[in-house]
Design a protein around this motif. Structure first.
Motif, PDB file in Angstrom:
ATOM      1  N   GLY A 193      -5.391  -3.872 -37.367  1.00  0.00           N
ATOM      2  CA  GLY A 193      -5.182  -2.701 -38.197  1.00  0.00           C
ATOM      3  C   GLY A 193      -6.400  -1.802 -38.162  1.00  0.00           C
ATOM      4  N   ILE A 230       1.058  -6.140 -31.880  1.00  0.00           N
ATOM      5  CA  ILE A 230       1.322  -4.918 -32.637  1.00  0.00           C
ATOM      6  C   ILE A 230       0.013  -4.429 -33.241  1.00  0.00           C
ATOM      7  CG2 ILE A 230       2.554  -3.881 -34.581  1.00  0.00           C
ATOM      8  CD1 ILE A 230       4.823  -5.807 -34.090  1.00  0.00           C
ATOM      9  N   VAL A 257       1.921   1.057 -34.108  1.00  0.00           N
ATOM     10  CA  VAL A 257       2.633   1.657 -35.239  1.00  0.00           C
ATOM     11  C   VAL A 257       1.664   2.592 -35.935  1.00  0.00           C
ATOM     12  CG1 VAL A 257       3.838   1.228 -37.402  1.00  0.00           C
ATOM     13  CG2 VAL A 257       4.095  -0.379 -35.490  1.00  0.00           C
ATOM     14  N   LEU A 279       4.172  -1.833 -47.029  1.00  0.00           N
ATOM     15  CA  LEU A 279       3.503  -1.735 -45.740  1.00  0.00           C
ATOM     16  C   LEU A 279       2.558  -2.922 -45.527  1.00  0.00           C
ATOM     17  CD1 LEU A 279       2.459  -0.356 -43.179  1.00  0.00           C
ATOM     18  CD2 LEU A 279       0.983   1.045 -44.632  1.00  0.00           C
ATOM     19  N   PHE A 286      -1.640  -1.554 -35.731  1.00  0.00           N
ATOM     20  CA  PHE A 286      -1.389  -0.558 -36.772  1.00  0.00           C
ATOM     21  C   PHE A 286      -2.515   0.461 -36.762  1.00  0.00           C
ATOM     22  CE2 PHE A 286       1.260  -3.982 -38.280  1.00  0.00           C
ATOM     23  CZ  PHE A 286       2.338  -3.329 -38.857  1.00  0.00           C
ATOM     24  N   ARG A 323      -2.978  -9.194 -33.396  1.00  0.00           N
ATOM     25  CA  ARG A 323      -2.566  -8.030 -34.171  1.00  0.00           C
ATOM     26  C   ARG A 323      -3.821  -7.378 -34.753  1.00  0.00           C
ATOM     27  NH1 ARG A 323       0.023 -10.988 -39.546  1.00  0.00           N
ATOM     28  NH2 ARG A 323      -1.980 -11.567 -40.468  1.00  0.00           N
ATOM     29  N   ILE A 354       0.975   5.335 -38.899  1.00  0.00           N
ATOM     30  CA  ILE A 354       1.421   5.848 -40.193  1.00  0.00           C
ATOM     31  C   ILE A 354       0.422   6.913 -40.619  1.00  0.00           C
ATOM     32  CG2 ILE A 354       1.991   5.323 -42.591  1.00  0.00           C
ATOM     33  CD1 ILE A 354       2.172   2.312 -41.187  1.00  0.00           C
ATOM     34  N   GLU A 414       4.452  -6.036 -44.757  1.00  0.00           N
ATOM     35  CA  GLU A 414       4.928  -6.071 -43.370  1.00  0.00           C
ATOM     36  C   GLU A 414       3.793  -6.504 -42.435  1.00  0.00           C
ATOM     37  OE1 GLU A 414       7.726  -5.813 -41.926  1.00  0.00           O
ATOM     38  OE2 GLU A 414       9.106  -4.889 -43.334  1.00  0.00           O
ATOM     39  N   MET A 415       2.599  -6.015 -42.709  1.00  0.00           N
ATOM     40  CA  MET A 415       1.457  -6.410 -41.890  1.00  0.00           C
ATOM     41  C   MET A 415       1.145  -7.888 -42.089  1.00  0.00           C
ATOM     42  SD  MET A 415      -0.861  -2.991 -42.539  1.00  0.00           S
ATOM     43  CE  MET A 415      -2.165  -3.362 -41.369  1.00  0.00           C
ATOM     44  N   MET A 439       9.705  -1.685 -38.055  1.00  0.00           N
ATOM     45  CA  MET A 439       9.089  -2.964 -37.690  1.00  0.00           C
ATOM     46  C   MET A 439       9.999  -3.774 -36.771  1.00  0.00           C
ATOM     47  SD  MET A 439       6.175  -2.698 -38.807  1.00  0.00           S
ATOM     48  CE  MET A 439       5.740  -4.289 -38.123  1.00  0.00           C
ATOM     49  N   ARG A 479      -6.180  -6.806 -43.650  1.00  0.00           N
ATOM     50  CA  ARG A 479      -5.081  -5.976 -43.141  1.00  0.00           C
ATOM     51  C   ARG A 479      -5.642  -4.867 -42.248  1.00  0.00           C
ATOM     52  NH1 ARG A 479      -4.552  -9.774 -44.930  1.00  0.00           N
ATOM     53  NH2 ARG A 479      -3.335 -10.557 -46.687  1.00  0.00           N
ATOM     54  N   LEU A 511      -3.547   3.676 -39.080  1.00  0.00           N
ATOM     55  CA  LEU A 511      -3.280   4.457 -40.285  1.00  0.00           C
ATOM     56  C   LEU A 511      -4.266   5.615 -40.360  1.00  0.00           C
ATOM     57  CD1 LEU A 511      -1.970   1.662 -40.804  1.00  0.00           C
ATOM     58  CD2 LEU A 511      -2.712   1.824 -43.176  1.00  0.00           C
TER      59      LEU A 511
END
Length: 576
Positions: free
Chosen positions: A360, A453, A413, A440, A455, A358, A415, A443-444, A402, A475, A457
């Protein structure tokens, strides 16, 4: 008569025609004492007149006695000569089909009542398979025939419920599993916010749910043809000797996302228990296998309130953005390629080495620098990824997003404008923003290390996120600045957005010099204004430096500081 009731055995009550009692009174008696529906009362009263007597029951002895006494009191009170008699069920009226002296059960179909023994009842049920569907006007009639010989209190139901945004997947699954029903019907839905269930379908009152044409709604899944989704449907099915029924309905609650409900009705017992669990397992597997939205760019449709309750899924059809069309400094592009595209390519090897899959990413920079365009580049170039685009107003729907991301992974995802959910409640003036950034981040946190997944942003104000993200390290794995375009980038942007204009190199060079410190959005608007000026002067045949002077002056200076800021222009620039 009293001897019939004395042993408390089952009793059959007979209503006899006397040629004098008004038909309306007989119908009323059948409704109030014997619990018949309006339709059943009319049909039974007509049979009494035609046959001379019709049985009701059998009932337990105590119940039959109470019904008999109530009926006699009503008859005497109204001064009618109508006669009611009772017989032991063992000595009741013979079956209408085989004429054997057995206990019988009444069945009504298309306005006709028949008294049938169990054997004939089962035979009649089998023959109902040959009846055309239009013979059944009400749901309870179809279900009574389908489950003939099984008392209603021995029919059980089991249900599963799926989120409304999975409606297309549920429909695809149902179409695969229920390919050969005995009968299929649509159901008239009288009240929008009352969920239809088998309990309501089996009501034989004057408001009994009626059989209706099946209603479908087209649901876009990003393919050439939409999925035709049922509003509701009733399937009467058979598996060997086991009869069962399947009901698809919409479960609605005010201001909530509707849910798709699948309910199965079948006889109680070990055979039914052994059937229903594998059936639901097959349904759930088929729903998950359908994955109508996999690999597409999606967002949930939000409601009008701040909570963003969803009604469905929107599929975004975005043209593929080539790498050459992403006008960013080369170091920024390399960071994107290594931390997104390269990361995705090496996921399998990372997983084998025990590393998290995963990730971010935070894209930050001034407004209009191309963050949204960069997202489109990544979304259209990530192989086999589903992209979920969440606006700040929809973070209240984060849980639903999610769930979709887990179901459709590998997923990205997105945002956008995440800084909007990081502000204090007092700044926003809204009741829901206080903990949305924490939600948020939670969830991460809650994702498994091996989930696929990503993310992404974006923010125009990274300073508003700095303290929150610094307090939850790990994150965001990489922050990438999307800066204002440099000299090389401005030249590429002018050629990209002005590719239809007759631009000579001197004009391009001057435009590059005059746009230092502006955003990509500013340059895009500048090219449009140059086109307008050229059209007004000579129909679009030439673009001159005077056209450039006028457009830059109008955008940066004539409209004041606010206009320049809104257009993404730099301050303190000179006209010449």
């Amino acid at each position: 008569m009293h001897d019939v009731f004395a042993d408390d055995g089952p009793v059959q009550l007979f209503i006899h025609d006397d040629g004098e009692t008004p038909l309306e009174f007989v119908q009323d008696l059948l409704r109030t004492v014997f619990g018949k529906s309006q339709q059943e009362a009319i049909a039974t009263a007509a049979l009494i007149e035609a046959r001379g007597a019709v049985p009701c029951g059998p009932y337990p002895g105590a119940v039959a006695r109470a019904m008999f006494n109530s009926a006699k009191w009503l008859i005497r009170s109204n001064g009618h000569p109508l006669m009611i008699t009772g017989e032991s069920a063992d000595a009741s009226r013979p079956c209408d089909l085989c004429e054997a002296p057995k206990a019988v059960t009444e069945i009504i179909l298309s306005g006709t009542t028949a008294s049938l023994c169990r054997d004939c009842l089962l035979a009649a049920r089998r023959s109902s398979e040959e009846l055309p569907s239009h013979e059944f006007r009400y749901a309870f009639v179809a279900l009574d025939w389908h489950f003939a010989g099984v008392p209603r209190n021995l029919i059980v139901t089991r249900a599963r419920q799926f989120p409304g945004h999975m409606r297309a997947d549920v429909q695809v699954a149902i179409d695969r599993l229920l390919t050969d029903p005995i009968h299929f019907f649509g159901i008239h839905e009288e009240y929008r916010y009352e969920t239809i269930g088998f309990a309501s379908l089996m009501k034989d009152s004057r408001n009994a749910p009626a059989i209706a044409p099946p209603q479908y709604q087209d649901v876009d899944i990003g393919e050439p043809e939409p999925v035709k989704c049922l509003v509701n449907g009733l399937w009467l099915c058979r598996s060997g000797t086991l009869r069962y029924a399947v009901l698809l309905t919409y479960h609605r609650e005010y201001d909530r996302e509707p849910a798709v409900r699948i309910e199965i009705a079948l006889p109680a017992g070990t055979a039914g228990d052994a059937f229903v669990q594998p059936t639901f397992a097959a349904l759930e597997a088929a729903v998950h296998a359908a994955q109508s939205y996999r690999g597409k760019i999606l967002s949930l449709e939000g409601g009008s309130d701040y909570r963003g309750r969803s009604r469905g899924v929107t599929v975004h059809r975005l043209p593929t953005v080539a790498r050459d069309d992403v006008i960013l400094p080369e170091r920024t592009l390399r960071l994107l390629d290594r931390n997104v595209l390269g990361f995705v390519e090496s996921r399998d090897l990372l997983r084998k080495l025990g590393q998290s899959t995963r990730k971010g990413i935070l894209l930050y920079g001034p407004p209009g620098t191309g963050k949204t365009h960069t997202i489109r580049y990544l979304a259209t170039n990530l192989p086999d990824h589903t992209t979920l685009i969440i606006t700040a107003e929809q973070v209240g729907l984060l849980g639903a997003y999610m769930n979709l991301a887990r179901l459709l992974q590998p997923a990205m995802v997105v945002i956008e404008d995440v800084d909007l959910i990081a502000r204090d409640r007092e700044d926003m003036g809204g009741p829901c923003e206080e903990s949305l950034l924490n939600k948020l981040l939670n969830e991460m946190d809650g994702l498994k290390e091996d989930c696929d997944i990503l993310f992404l942003l974006t923010t125009n104000r990274p300073e508003e996120l700095e303290s929150a993200l610094a307090g939850r390290p790990g994150r965001i794995d990489q922050a990438i600045e999307v800066p204002l375009p440099d000299e090389t980038g401005r030249g590429k942007l002018i050629r990209l957005y002005g590719k239809g204009l007759p631009l000579e190199q001197p004009v391009i060079d001057e435009a590059v010099r005059r746009t230092e410190g502006v955003s990509a959005a500013f340059i895009k608007e500048l090219m449009r204004r140059l086109a307008q000026a050229s059209i007004i002067r000579d129909g679009g045949g030439e673009v001159t430096t005077s056209d450039l002077d006028g457009a830059v002056s109008e955008m940066l200076f004539d409209g004041g500081r606010l206009n320049a800021k809104l257009l993404g222009g730099a301050q303190g620039m000179s006209v010449g």
